[in-house]
Motif scaffolding. Structure first.
Motif, short mmCIF file in Angstrom:
data_model
loop_
_atom_site.label_atom_id
_atom_site.label_comp_id
_atom_site.label_asym_id
_atom_site.label_seq_id
_atom_site.Cartn_x
_atom_site.Cartn_y
_atom_site.Cartn_z
N LEU A 185 107.28 19.75 -34.99
CA LEU A 185 107.31 18.85 -34.12
C LEU A 185 108.63 18.88 -32.80
N SER A 186 108.39 18.92 -31.84
CA SER A 186 109.73 19.08 -30.59
C SER A 186 109.57 17.28 -29.50
N VAL A 187 111.36 17.55 -29.57
CA VAL A 187 110.72 16.55 -28.10
C VAL A 187 111.97 16.84 -27.28
N THR A 188 111.73 16.24 -26.67
CA THR A 188 112.77 16.51 -25.43
C THR A 188 114.50 15.42 -25.21
N MET A 189 115.47 16.33 -24.55
CA MET A 189 116.52 15.47 -24.97
C MET A 189 116.62 14.29 -24.20
N ASP A 190 115.56 13.77 -23.63
CA ASP A 190 115.81 12.62 -22.83
C ASP A 190 114.76 11.91 -24.53
N ALA A 191 114.01 11.83 -25.15
CA ALA A 191 114.39 10.97 -25.93
C ALA A 191 115.32 10.60 -26.33
N VAL A 192 115.81 11.09 -26.56
CA VAL A 192 117.16 10.84 -27.65
C VAL A 192 117.95 9.23 -27.83
N PRO A 193 118.23 8.81 -26.05
CA PRO A 193 118.14 7.61 -26.12
C PRO A 193 117.49 6.65 -25.81
N VAL A 194 116.78 7.07 -25.55
CA VAL A 194 115.07 6.20 -25.48
C VAL A 194 114.46 5.81 -27.29
N TYR A 195 115.02 6.63 -28.48
CA TYR A 195 114.70 6.41 -29.47
C TYR A 195 115.41 5.41 -30.44
N ASN A 196 116.93 6.13 -29.51
CA ASN A 196 118.19 5.60 -30.16
C ASN A 196 118.71 4.03 -30.32
N ASP A 197 117.64 3.29 -28.48
CA ASP A 197 117.59 2.33 -28.68
C ASP A 197 116.63 1.98 -28.86
N LEU A 198 115.61 2.36 -29.39
CA LEU A 198 114.51 1.57 -30.04
C LEU A 198 114.59 1.60 -31.29
N VAL A 199 115.88 2.04 -32.10
CA VAL A 199 115.96 1.26 -33.30
C VAL A 199 117.92 0.47 -33.36
N GLY A 200 117.66 0.10 -32.55
CA GLY A 200 119.28 -0.90 -31.88
C GLY A 200 120.02 -0.21 -31.69
N GLY A 201 120.42 1.10 -31.20
CA GLY A 201 121.58 2.12 -31.15
C GLY A 201 122.25 2.51 -33.31
N VAL A 202 123.17 3.40 -33.09
CA VAL A 202 123.82 3.73 -33.39
C VAL A 202 125.21 3.80 -34.25
N THR A 203 125.91 3.39 -35.42
CA THR A 203 126.71 3.36 -35.08
C THR A 203 127.68 4.11 -36.43
N LEU A 204 128.49 5.08 -35.42
CA LEU A 204 129.58 5.91 -36.26
C LEU A 204 131.00 6.34 -36.25
N GLU A 205 131.56 6.34 -36.67
CA GLU A 205 133.01 7.07 -36.02
C GLU A 205 132.67 8.43 -35.16
#
Length: 345
Positions: A185-205
């Protein structure tokens, strides 16, 4: 004695039959010669193919893994019920996909998910994109024309930038680990913000200081990544204090673990989330799995958090043009045993 009269019509019929007989014989002879020629040509082509194939096995047909092996005096056997999914993050964007050979997409992110379907467990092997290994060189028809030893990220640049390139990278990973990769399964880099926002953002340090490369993110602060900040966090290298891919892999691993937790929560709380995510991401993905198969595998992954995401130890050196990573052979074998084998009875 009366002279014998030969009817001219009878004579003409006889000559016509003889003529037709000669034509028939000629046709039969021609057909036989053509068949002999075709057979001879076919055997010649087969002999060439066999010699060619012995040097360059065809893409998609990596060697089968060893069913048994010995490590440190102990015997191990290949586990049953193991299924693998290779996830690739490509360093270019979906609209840049060329339709010709070769392409400009490198596999910047390489993660092999190893799913034990019998025990409902999962592990990941995070492979350094700078890993030096053997890979297929593909011709204009997607067939293997040779091999080359270089960064594994470049294996995707051979082929059409889609299925053929993904399979070529899967074969390179298979060769590196000695284990057949089942699916990709390959994904292009512009998929990162799309999926990231689909799950409501990612919290980390934040692990590094990003003030010099884009959206302000200070080292040590806890942030919720949204939009392009998520892409910057997992992709950026240049301009950072430590621009190595190993440091970026540490951020990617951290991000993946946090992203998994968010994804798992969405799967548990939102009915039909996996289907929704698949539809949202369809334009960014290439896979050899059917929609149902991919949904099944991702659901299994979402319900079984990886016990570990393993990285290979090795040596990072500066090559003539790029950084080169050489895996430690002992650590590589130990990792393969941990993911794919069990002690012999």
């Amino acid at each position: 004695m009366k002279p014998i009269r030969i009817c001219s019509r009878h004579l003409m019929n006889t000559r016509e039959r003889q003529k037709n007989t000669r034509k028939t014989i000629l046709k039969i002879t021609t057909v036989i010669l053509v068949l002999v020629l075709l057979f001879s040509t076919g055997m010649f082509v087969i002999s060439i193919f066999e010699r060619y194939n012995s040097r360059y096995p065809q893409p998609g047909q990596p060697a089968e893994p060893e069913n048994e092996l010995t490590y440190n005096g102990k015997d191990y056997v290949l586990r049953d019920g193991i299924e693998t999914l290779l996830i690739l993050g490509l360093d270019t964007y979906s609209e840049e996909t060329p339709e010709s050979y070769n392409n400009n997409k490198q596999a910047d992110f390489i993660l092999l998910l190893v799913m034990d379907t019998e025990n409902d467990t999962c592990k990941g092997i995070h492979i350094n994109r700078d890993t030096i290994t053997d890979m297929n060189m593909l011709g204009v028809a997607g067939d293997r024309v040779g091999t080359v030893r270089q960064q594994i990220a470049l294996s995707h640049t051979y082929g059409n930038g889609r299925e053929v390139s993904c399979r070529n990278t899967a074969d390179a990973v298979s060769g590196l680990l000695g284990i057949k990769v089942d699916h990709y399964l390959s994904v292009t880099m512009d998929a990162v913000p799309v999926y990231n926002d689909l799950v409501g953002g990612v919290t980390l340090e934040v692990l590094d200081d990003f003030s010099s490369v884009g959206p302000t993110m200070k080292k040590g602060e806890t942030v919720t990544l949204t939009g392009e900040r998520a892409l910057t966090y997992v992709r950026a290298r240049k301009g950072l204090e430590d621009p190595s891919n190993q440091r970026r892999m540490a951020r990617q691993k951290q991000y993946l673990e946090a992203l998994y937790d968010r994804s798992h929560r969405c799967v548990q709380e939102q009915e039909g989330f996996v289907s929704k995510a698949a539809l949202t991401m369809a334009d960014y993905m290439v896979s050899d799995c059917s929609g149902n198969k991919l949904e099944q595998m991702m659901t299994r992954f979402a319900e079984n958090k990886p016990e570990a995401i393993l990285s290979l130890d090795g040596e990072l050196v500066e090559g003539e043009r790029f950084m080169e990573f050489y895996p430690d052979e002992d650590d590589l074998l130990r990792t393969v045993i941990e993911c794919f084998y069990e002690p012999a009875a």
